[in-house]
Design an enzyme around this catalytic site. Structure first.
Site, PDB file in Angstrom:
ATOM      1  CG  ASN A  78      -1.862   1.143   1.297  1.00 57.92           C
ATOM      2  OD1 ASN A  78      -1.496   2.291   1.048  1.00 57.92           O
ATOM      3  ND2 ASN A  78      -3.099   0.858   1.652  1.00 57.92           N
TER       4      ASN A  78
ATOM      5  CG  HIS B 142      -2.367   5.971  -0.206  1.00 59.02           C
ATOM      6  ND1 HIS B 142      -2.205   7.222  -0.759  1.00 59.02           N
ATOM      7  CD2 HIS B 142      -3.175   5.289  -1.053  1.00 59.02           C
ATOM      8  CE1 HIS B 142      -2.891   7.298  -1.887  1.00 59.02           C
ATOM      9  NE2 HIS B 142      -3.477   6.138  -2.089  1.00 59.02           N
ATOM     10  CE  LYS B 143      -2.546   0.126   5.785  1.00 60.81           C
ATOM     11  NZ  LYS B 143      -2.668  -1.276   6.234  1.00 60.81           N
TER      12      LYS B 143
ATOM     13  CG  ASP C  14      -5.221  -5.381  10.800  1.00 63.77           C
ATOM     14  OD1 ASP C  14      -5.391  -5.045   9.607  1.00 63.77           O
ATOM     15  OD2 ASP C  14      -6.073  -6.038  11.428  1.00 63.77           O
TER      16      ASP C  14
ATOM     17  CG  PHE D 244      -4.951   5.849   2.550  1.00 67.84           C
ATOM     18  CD1 PHE D 244      -5.151   4.565   3.006  1.00 67.84           C
ATOM     19  CD2 PHE D 244      -3.967   6.620   3.160  1.00 67.84           C
ATOM     20  CE1 PHE D 244      -4.391   4.050   4.046  1.00 67.84           C
ATOM     21  CE2 PHE D 244      -3.201   6.117   4.197  1.00 67.84           C
ATOM     22  CZ  PHE D 244      -3.417   4.824   4.649  1.00 67.84           C
TER      23      PHE D 244
ATOM     24  CG  ASP E 299      -7.366   9.325   5.873  1.00 69.62           C
ATOM     25  OD1 ASP E 299      -7.576   8.640   6.903  1.00 69.62           O
ATOM     26  OD2 ASP E 299      -6.232   9.466   5.361  1.00 69.62           O
TER      27      ASP E 299
ATOM     28  CG  HIS F  68      -5.187   5.447  13.232  1.00 62.59           C
ATOM     29  ND1 HIS F  68      -5.665   6.603  12.642  1.00 62.59           N
ATOM     30  CD2 HIS F  68      -5.162   4.531  12.252  1.00 62.59           C
ATOM     31  CE1 HIS F  68      -5.942   6.371  11.368  1.00 62.59           C
ATOM     32  NE2 HIS F  68      -5.633   5.120  11.107  1.00 62.59           N
ATOM     33  NE  ARG F  69      -1.239   3.019   8.657  1.00 63.02           N
ATOM     34  CZ  ARG F  69      -2.465   3.399   8.255  1.00 63.02           C
ATOM     35  NH1 ARG F  69      -2.703   4.647   7.951  1.00 63.02           N
ATOM     36  NH2 ARG F  69      -3.431   2.519   8.146  1.00 63.02           N
TER      37      ARG F  69
END
Length: 192
Positions: free
Chosen positions: A9, A11-12, A68, A148, A151, A176-177
């Site tokens: 991913n 974006h991540k 996750d 993404f 969001d 959170h991430r």
């Protein structure tokens, strides 16, 4: 230090790389020549993150990490939770998830929600977990073009804009991430 991120991913990867800075070389699965379908059958975010990290470690033997993320909405009894990415069905798009979420919350006054991320890493064969969460509300409609996933409909507590309306640097400081990643990176730095 080189770390394999159990994801493709982009974006991540962009978010995490920005937080990590240039102290680490972070490879996605494709760059690490690690292919195949990663299982994600856990009943909790931690189980899923560990399952993904173990899958990569078993195939590469290299230091790696996985995440996750789950969105828990009060009015939906904590759903979608562990099913956040596939809330609208197995092959759904992020847009499908947003449409389903807004439809289920139509007319609902309680829009409180919490985004949670668990990062599992395996460093030299040892497993570690890092958690991050942010409270907020679900908007009544999509707001913003950035970000993404959910969001465009997640408004963090204390703000009147969605994650999709924030610059990435601002989002990373409170998301959170971002919080889980900061804990993870701080820990990794102690090992260097």
């Amino acid at each position: 230090m080189e770390l394999i991120f159990a994801s493709n991913n982009r974006h991540k990867l962009e978010e995490i790389s920005k937080i990590a800075g240039d102290k680490f070389s972070i490879l996605n699965l494709k760059q690490a020549n690690c292919e195949g379908e990663i299982p994600e059958t856990g009943e909790t975010l931690a189980e899923n993150a560990l399952q993904k990290a173990r899958w990569v470690y078993e195939r590469t033997g290299k230091n790696c990490f996985a995440d996750d993320t789950g969105l828990e909405i009060d009015a939906l009894n904590g759903a979608p939770g562990v099913y956040t990415a596939r809330f609208a069905g197995e092959n759904c798009t992020p847009k499908d998830n947003i449409i389903k979420t807004l439809a289920l919350l139509e007319g609902e006054k309680n829009r409180k929600a919490c985004f949670k991320t668990v990062i599992a890493c395996i460093i030299d064969g040892k497993e570690y977990l890092f958690n991050g969460e942010v409270e907020g509300d679900i908007a009544t409609e999509e707001m913003g073009e950035g970000g993404f996933g959910y969001d465009p409909i997640f408004i963090p507590k204390g703000f009147d804009v969605s994650f999709a309306q924030m610059p990435l640097d601002q989002k990373n400081k409170m998301s959170h991430r971002g919080r889980a990643t900061a804990k993870f990176i701080d820990f990794i730095q102690t090992l260097l």
